[in-house]
Structure formats: C-alpha cells, structure tokens
Design a protein around this motif. Structure first.
Motif, PDB file in Angstrom:
ATOM      1  N   HIS A  38      14.551 -41.754  -6.650  1.00  0.00           N
ATOM      2  CA  HIS A  38      13.810 -41.889  -5.391  1.00  0.00           C
ATOM      3  C   HIS A  38      13.041 -43.207  -5.472  1.00  0.00           C
ATOM      4  O   HIS A  38      12.234 -43.398  -6.379  1.00  0.00           O
ATOM      5  CB  HIS A  38      12.862 -40.687  -5.255  1.00  0.00           C
ATOM      6  CG  HIS A  38      11.891 -40.775  -4.130  1.00  0.00           C
ATOM      7  ND1 HIS A  38      10.756 -40.000  -4.086  1.00  0.00           N
ATOM      8  CD2 HIS A  38      11.861 -41.529  -3.016  1.00  0.00           C
ATOM      9  CE1 HIS A  38      10.077 -40.279  -2.996  1.00  0.00           C
ATOM     10  NE2 HIS A  38      10.716 -41.212  -2.330  1.00  0.00           N
ATOM     11  N   THR A  39      13.314 -44.123  -4.558  1.00  0.00           N
ATOM     12  CA  THR A  39      12.578 -45.394  -4.547  1.00  0.00           C
ATOM     13  C   THR A  39      11.938 -45.600  -3.179  1.00  0.00           C
ATOM     14  O   THR A  39      12.516 -45.232  -2.155  1.00  0.00           O
ATOM     15  CB  THR A  39      13.492 -46.606  -4.833  1.00  0.00           C
ATOM     16  OG1 THR A  39      14.403 -46.779  -3.740  1.00  0.00           O
ATOM     17  CG2 THR A  39      14.277 -46.466  -6.114  1.00  0.00           C
ATOM     18  N   SER A  40      10.759 -46.191  -3.180  1.00  0.00           N
ATOM     19  CA  SER A  40      10.099 -46.479  -1.894  1.00  0.00           C
ATOM     20  C   SER A  40       8.929 -47.440  -2.110  1.00  0.00           C
ATOM     21  O   SER A  40       8.272 -47.396  -3.148  1.00  0.00           O
ATOM     22  CB  SER A  40       9.573 -45.181  -1.280  1.00  0.00           C
ATOM     23  OG  SER A  40       8.778 -45.460  -0.144  1.00  0.00           O
ATOM     24  N   TRP A  41       8.686 -48.292  -1.127  1.00  0.00           N
ATOM     25  CA  TRP A  41       7.444 -49.073  -1.131  1.00  0.00           C
ATOM     26  C   TRP A  41       6.495 -48.570  -0.044  1.00  0.00           C
ATOM     27  O   TRP A  41       5.527 -49.234   0.293  1.00  0.00           O
ATOM     28  CB  TRP A  41       7.719 -50.569  -0.963  1.00  0.00           C
ATOM     29  CG  TRP A  41       8.577 -50.952   0.201  1.00  0.00           C
ATOM     30  CD1 TRP A  41       8.381 -50.652   1.515  1.00  0.00           C
ATOM     31  CD2 TRP A  41       9.780 -51.729   0.147  1.00  0.00           C
ATOM     32  NE1 TRP A  41       9.371 -51.185   2.277  1.00  0.00           N
ATOM     33  CE2 TRP A  41      10.245 -51.855   1.473  1.00  0.00           C
ATOM     34  CE3 TRP A  41      10.498 -52.323  -0.883  1.00  0.00           C
ATOM     35  CZ2 TRP A  41      11.409 -52.551   1.791  1.00  0.00           C
ATOM     36  CZ3 TRP A  41      11.642 -53.015  -0.573  1.00  0.00           C
ATOM     37  CH2 TRP A  41      12.089 -53.122   0.742  1.00  0.00           C
ATOM     38  N   LEU A  42       6.812 -47.396   0.493  1.00  0.00           N
ATOM     39  CA  LEU A  42       6.007 -46.811   1.573  1.00  0.00           C
ATOM     40  C   LEU A  42       5.625 -45.393   1.155  1.00  0.00           C
ATOM     41  O   LEU A  42       6.217 -44.415   1.605  1.00  0.00           O
ATOM     42  CB  LEU A  42       6.859 -46.810   2.856  1.00  0.00           C
ATOM     43  CG  LEU A  42       6.197 -46.385   4.168  1.00  0.00           C
ATOM     44  CD1 LEU A  42       5.012 -47.269   4.500  1.00  0.00           C
ATOM     45  CD2 LEU A  42       7.217 -46.446   5.310  1.00  0.00           C
ATOM     46  N   ASP A  43       4.671 -45.319   0.231  1.00  0.00           N
ATOM     47  CA  ASP A  43       4.344 -44.021  -0.367  1.00  0.00           C
ATOM     48  C   ASP A  43       2.866 -44.028  -0.760  1.00  0.00           C
ATOM     49  O   ASP A  43       2.352 -45.062  -1.189  1.00  0.00           O
ATOM     50  CB  ASP A  43       5.217 -43.820  -1.624  1.00  0.00           C
ATOM     51  CG  ASP A  43       5.242 -42.381  -2.075  1.00  0.00           C
ATOM     52  OD1 ASP A  43       6.223 -41.679  -1.765  1.00  0.00           O
ATOM     53  OD2 ASP A  43       4.267 -41.948  -2.752  1.00  0.00           O
ATOM     54  N   PRO A  44       2.185 -42.900  -0.640  1.00  0.00           N
ATOM     55  CA  PRO A  44       0.754 -42.909  -0.989  1.00  0.00           C
ATOM     56  C   PRO A  44       0.484 -43.023  -2.487  1.00  0.00           C
ATOM     57  O   PRO A  44      -0.624 -43.387  -2.886  1.00  0.00           O
ATOM     58  CB  PRO A  44       0.252 -41.554  -0.466  1.00  0.00           C
ATOM     59  CG  PRO A  44       1.467 -40.694  -0.384  1.00  0.00           C
ATOM     60  CD  PRO A  44       2.616 -41.605  -0.088  1.00  0.00           C
ATOM     61  N   HIS A  45       1.490 -42.699  -3.333  1.00  0.00           N
ATOM     62  CA  HIS A  45       1.244 -42.685  -4.781  1.00  0.00           C
ATOM     63  C   HIS A  45       1.983 -43.802  -5.491  1.00  0.00           C
ATOM     64  O   HIS A  45       3.069 -44.171  -5.057  1.00  0.00           O
ATOM     65  CB  HIS A  45       1.749 -41.364  -5.395  1.00  0.00           C
ATOM     66  CG  HIS A  45       1.244 -40.155  -4.704  1.00  0.00           C
ATOM     67  ND1 HIS A  45       2.038 -39.378  -3.890  1.00  0.00           N
ATOM     68  CD2 HIS A  45       0.015 -39.610  -4.688  1.00  0.00           C
ATOM     69  CE1 HIS A  45       1.310 -38.392  -3.408  1.00  0.00           C
ATOM     70  NE2 HIS A  45       0.080 -38.509  -3.865  1.00  0.00           N
ATOM     71  N   LYS A  46       1.396 -44.254  -6.592  1.00  0.00           N
ATOM     72  CA  LYS A  46       2.172 -45.122  -7.476  1.00  0.00           C
ATOM     73  C   LYS A  46       2.751 -44.237  -8.574  1.00  0.00           C
ATOM     74  O   LYS A  46       2.011 -43.694  -9.409  1.00  0.00           O
ATOM     75  CB  LYS A  46       1.305 -46.227  -8.090  1.00  0.00           C
ATOM     76  CG  LYS A  46       2.117 -47.068  -9.065  1.00  0.00           C
ATOM     77  CD  LYS A  46       1.446 -48.344  -9.482  1.00  0.00           C
ATOM     78  CE  LYS A  46       2.340 -49.028 -10.527  1.00  0.00           C
ATOM     79  NZ  LYS A  46       2.216 -50.419 -10.639  1.00  0.00           N
ATOM     80  N   VAL A  47       4.045 -44.054  -8.541  1.00  0.00           N
ATOM     81  CA  VAL A  47       4.699 -43.200  -9.534  1.00  0.00           C
ATOM     82  C   VAL A  47       5.835 -43.983 -10.182  1.00  0.00           C
ATOM     83  O   VAL A  47       6.625 -44.644  -9.496  1.00  0.00           O
ATOM     84  CB  VAL A  47       5.280 -41.908  -8.891  1.00  0.00           C
ATOM     85  CG1 VAL A  47       5.879 -40.988  -9.958  1.00  0.00           C
ATOM     86  CG2 VAL A  47       4.225 -41.160  -8.092  1.00  0.00           C
ATOM     87  N   ARG A  48       5.877 -43.928 -11.516  1.00  0.00           N
ATOM     88  CA  ARG A  48       6.986 -44.502 -12.296  1.00  0.00           C
ATOM     89  C   ARG A  48       7.341 -43.443 -13.333  1.00  0.00           C
ATOM     90  O   ARG A  48       6.884 -43.501 -14.463  1.00  0.00           O
ATOM     91  CB  ARG A  48       6.538 -45.782 -13.032  1.00  0.00           C
ATOM     92  CG  ARG A  48       6.021 -46.893 -12.137  1.00  0.00           C
ATOM     93  CD  ARG A  48       7.192 -47.694 -11.570  1.00  0.00           C
ATOM     94  NE  ARG A  48       6.752 -48.798 -10.755  1.00  0.00           N
ATOM     95  CZ  ARG A  48       6.439 -48.718  -9.455  1.00  0.00           C
ATOM     96  NH1 ARG A  48       6.499 -47.563  -8.829  1.00  0.00           N
ATOM     97  NH2 ARG A  48       6.088 -49.782  -8.776  1.00  0.00           N
ATOM     98  N   ARG A  49       8.067 -42.424 -12.914  1.00  0.00           N
ATOM     99  CA  ARG A  49       8.249 -41.280 -13.811  1.00  0.00           C
ATOM    100  C   ARG A  49       9.710 -40.852 -13.884  1.00  0.00           C
ATOM    101  O   ARG A  49      10.393 -40.770 -12.865  1.00  0.00           O
ATOM    102  CB  ARG A  49       7.391 -40.115 -13.343  1.00  0.00           C
ATOM    103  CG  ARG A  49       7.301 -39.020 -14.393  1.00  0.00           C
ATOM    104  CD  ARG A  49       6.532 -37.801 -13.926  1.00  0.00           C
ATOM    105  NE  ARG A  49       5.194 -38.093 -13.494  1.00  0.00           N
ATOM    106  CZ  ARG A  49       4.711 -37.791 -12.291  1.00  0.00           C
ATOM    107  NH1 ARG A  49       5.458 -37.185 -11.395  1.00  0.00           N
ATOM    108  NH2 ARG A  49       3.472 -38.104 -11.975  1.00  0.00           N
ATOM    109  N   LEU A  50      10.134 -40.585 -15.119  1.00  0.00           N
ATOM    110  CA  LEU A  50      11.506 -40.112 -15.349  1.00  0.00           C
ATOM    111  C   LEU A  50      11.412 -38.762 -16.045  1.00  0.00           C
ATOM    112  O   LEU A  50      10.697 -38.629 -17.046  1.00  0.00           O
ATOM    113  CB  LEU A  50      12.235 -41.109 -16.257  1.00  0.00           C
ATOM    114  CG  LEU A  50      13.616 -40.691 -16.727  1.00  0.00           C
ATOM    115  CD1 LEU A  50      14.658 -41.107 -15.691  1.00  0.00           C
ATOM    116  CD2 LEU A  50      13.957 -41.356 -18.057  1.00  0.00           C
ATOM    117  N   THR A  51      12.117 -37.789 -15.516  1.00  0.00           N
ATOM    118  CA  THR A  51      12.122 -36.453 -16.130  1.00  0.00           C
ATOM    119  C   THR A  51      13.542 -36.136 -16.590  1.00  0.00           C
ATOM    120  O   THR A  51      14.503 -36.378 -15.846  1.00  0.00           O
ATOM    121  CB  THR A  51      11.644 -35.390 -15.114  1.00  0.00           C
ATOM    122  OG1 THR A  51      10.351 -35.749 -14.665  1.00  0.00           O
ATOM    123  CG2 THR A  51      11.602 -33.996 -15.726  1.00  0.00           C
TER     124      THR A  51
END
Ligand SMILES: NC(=O)c1ccc[n+]([C@@H]2O[C@H](COP(=O)([O-])OP(=O)(O)OC[C@H]3O[C@@H](n4cnc5c(N)ncnc54)[C@H](O)[C@@H]3O)[C@@H](O)[C@H]2O)c1
Length: 337
Positions: free
Chosen positions: A220-233
């Motif tokens: 999931h990629t986006s530059w229009l999001d309330p959170h800064k997330v860089r997570r891999l599960t």
C-alpha cells in the motif's frame, strides 16, 4: 583506475543532495563535477562547492576522460538517456530507482553494461538496510517457517509528485525489498489506485503480488495519508515478524505467535490452537542505509564485482512496476510480470 574514484553527479535535487552528502564523505571518492538543470540549484551548489565545476549540461561532465563513475538522481524520465550515454562512454553508473520507465530501456542498459563490463547499480536502498538484511537472515534460518504472506505499508502526507504516481515513486522500495527477502520474483501482479489531487497521477496504490511458491504480498503506497507508516509484516507458519522503519531503535519484532494443528483426544479429530509466546526485539546496528548503498557502489567500482542491486535487479523491479501499472489502468486485472 584513479587512486580515488572520480565521480560526477547529475541531478542534485531533494534526494540527490543526500547522495552527494554521502559520496562526498567517502574517503576513496573524489567528487569532480556536478550537474543540475535548475539555475537556482546550480547557484546553491556553486556556493557550497566553489572549487567544483557545476553545469547545466551533463555531457560536459561525461566527456571528461578522468571521470570513473556517474551518479544519476534526476527524475526517472531522464534516467535511461543519461545512463546510456554514460555507459557508452565507459563510465560506471549508479542510477536512482526506478531504473528506467520502459522495460526495453532497462534491458538495453543491462546489455550495454554487460557488453562493456561496466558497473550498473540501481538505488534499491532497502536491500542495504541493516534491518532488512537481518530479516532475511531470520527467514533463511527458518525462524519464521514457511512464509504465508507479507504486507508492506509506505504512506504519509508528503511530496505530491507531478509526473510519476505513488506506485512508481514509492513501490520500487517495497517490490525490491520483498523480492530480496523472499528470493523469489512475483509471477503476476494485480493493482488498483486512484488519483484525487492531479488528473491521471494516482495518489494511492494497492498492489498484490502473486508468487509461484504460494506466498502473496500486498503493498500500500500513498502520499495522501494522515500517518507516516513504513512497516512490513511477515506471517510465517512458525512465527510472525514486523519491520517498522519509523522506529528509531527497535526496528524488528519477532512474534512467537501462530496457530498449531493439535490432535483432539476425545474425538480423535484435529483442532487448531492459537499460540502466543514471547516477542523478540533483536539488536540491529543503527547505520544509515544510504551510506551503505554509496559504499557498495564504490566497492563495486573498485572491485569490479557487481553489486546486489545491479541492472538485472533494477529490471526485475521494473517488470513488476510495469505489470502493476497496466493492471491499475484496468482496475486490478492481474498481469504476468
Ligand atoms: N532512494 C530513495 O529513497 C529515494 C527517495 C527520493 C527520490 N528518489 C529518486 O531520486 C530521483 C530524484 O528524485 P528527487 O526527489 O531528488 O527529485 P527532484 O525533482 O527533487 O530532483 C531532481 C533534480 O534533477 C534535476 N534535473 C532534471 N533533469 C535533469 C537533467 N536532464 N540534467 C540535469 N539535472 C536534471 C532537477 O533540476 C532537480 O534538481 C528519482 O529517481 C527518485 O525516484 C529516491
């Protein structure tokens, strides 16, 4: 080969500045020229590096026979042309991701580099990230068991690009990381996305990768999001793992969680029992992945041994991006990679 690798950089914008900072600090590198199309950027560079030639025309730098290596950090539409000229003139090349926009262009660069025995490296930075390297060791050591599925989130409220969309801008990181971790290229991809801010430039993308082994991966990629997330599960048959790159120290967590198949003594049947055990937070050396990436390029230039993110790696990622792009235009129809 010069005593110190003589390097020039073409494109010194937002990201290029970070590359320049890192290359300038390497002891066996001498930066001998800079190029940027923007006058404002050139003026800033001239003040910062008064002794260096700073030009708007990259050919002036490539024509210098003394130059060993070229770093390209322009917008992706320029990568192919500049990299082709640099390789043709016998230079080793580091090119930012995505390597090119067309598969035929990337194939040509790979052929050119192989034919002229030049180093061609692509800036797939996640493959140099110490936490990603450690995660692959856990996978390969069997700690997680069989890998069932993987999902990666790379979102924030950030720079809205006006040429490449959120798929081309962000997903090369996740695609290269997932191929590196699984040591497997996806067979097919399905993607959807939507453009809200600028017509035809998707701000968000949802990509699913299908692997012949049965593993699936979602990005999931986006530059229009309330959170800064860089997570891999990563969910495996034995354990589960999370790599959180926003965490300053504790980047990896290994969860001893899973579902076991048990014998039911009363019915002689089988039932599934949940297992929730300890959480391990391994110590991962904090090192700037970009510094490691820059060191690897210079190591490849000096040793003549191709780096792990060579042109073929760039091409593999590009095949996935291209297939995802086609799928996105068809509202998610799967495409072979
Ligand atoms: N590895 C990473 O984490 C990462 C992060 C951001 C960007 N990038 C990549 O780095 C590259 C540059 O991105 P950016 O964010 O710095 O973009 P940017 O627009 O901020 O900078 C690009 C620079 O290139 C210059 N330029 C454009 N065409 C040129 C040409 N023909 N000759 C010389 N200079 C030229 C522009 O004037 C600008 O200064 C892209 O490929 C991008 O995908 C990588």
């Amino acid at each position: 080969m010069n005593e110190r690798t003589k390097l020039v950089q073409i494109g010194v914008g937002a990201w290029g500045r970070n590359l320049l900072r890192n290359f300038s600090l390497l002891p066996d590198v001498e930066v001998v020229g800079l190029c940027d199309k923007s006058e404002e950027t050139r003026e800033g560079l001239k003040k910062q590096f008064p002794a260096l030639p700073v030009t708007a025309d990259y050919r002036k730098l490539l024509d210098n026979l003394e130059v060993d290596a070229v770093v390209i950090a322009t917008p992706p539409a320029h990568h192919y042309k500049i990299a082709k000229e640099a390789l043709s003139l016998g230079k080793d090349v580091f090119v930012e991701k995505p390597m090119t926009l067309a598969i035929s262009e990337a194939e040509e660069l790979v052929r050119l580099a192989e034919g002229s025995r030049r180093i061609l490296m692509v800036g797939h930075i996640m493959e140099y990230h110490p936490a990603v390297v450690r995660m692959r060791e856990y996978i390969e050591g069997g700690e997680l068991g069989d890998i069932y599925y993987v999902y990666s989130t790379r979102v924030n409220l950030g720079k809205v690009r006006d040429v490449e969309n959120a798929l081309w801008s962000f997903a090369p990181h996740d695609i290269s990381m997932i191929i590196y971790l699984l040591r497997e290229k996806p067979a097919a991809v399905s993607a959807t996305g939507a453009a809200y801010l600028r017509k035809g430039i998707e701000d968000v993308s949802f990509i699913t990768l299908f692997f012949d082994s049965g593993t699936i991966a979602h990005i999931h990629t986006s530059w229009l999001d309330p959170h800064k997330v860089r997570r891999l599960t990563i969910v495996g048959s034995k354990k589960m793992a999370v790599l959180d790159d926003v965490e300053p120290q504790e980047k990896i967590r290994i969860y001893d969680k899973g579902v076991n198949l048990q014998q039911a003594y009363d019915t002689y049947g089988e039932y599934l029992s949940l297992r929730t055990g300890d959480i391990l937070i391994p110590a991962v050396k904090v090192q700037e992945p970009l510094k490691i990436e820059c060191q690897e390029f210079i190591k490849a230039v000096r040793s003549r041994i191709p780096p792990i993110t060579d042109g073929k790696d760039g091409l593999a990622v590009l095949r996935v991006l291209r297939a995802a792009d086609k799928s996105m235009k068809e509202n998610g129809t799967p495409h072979k990679c």
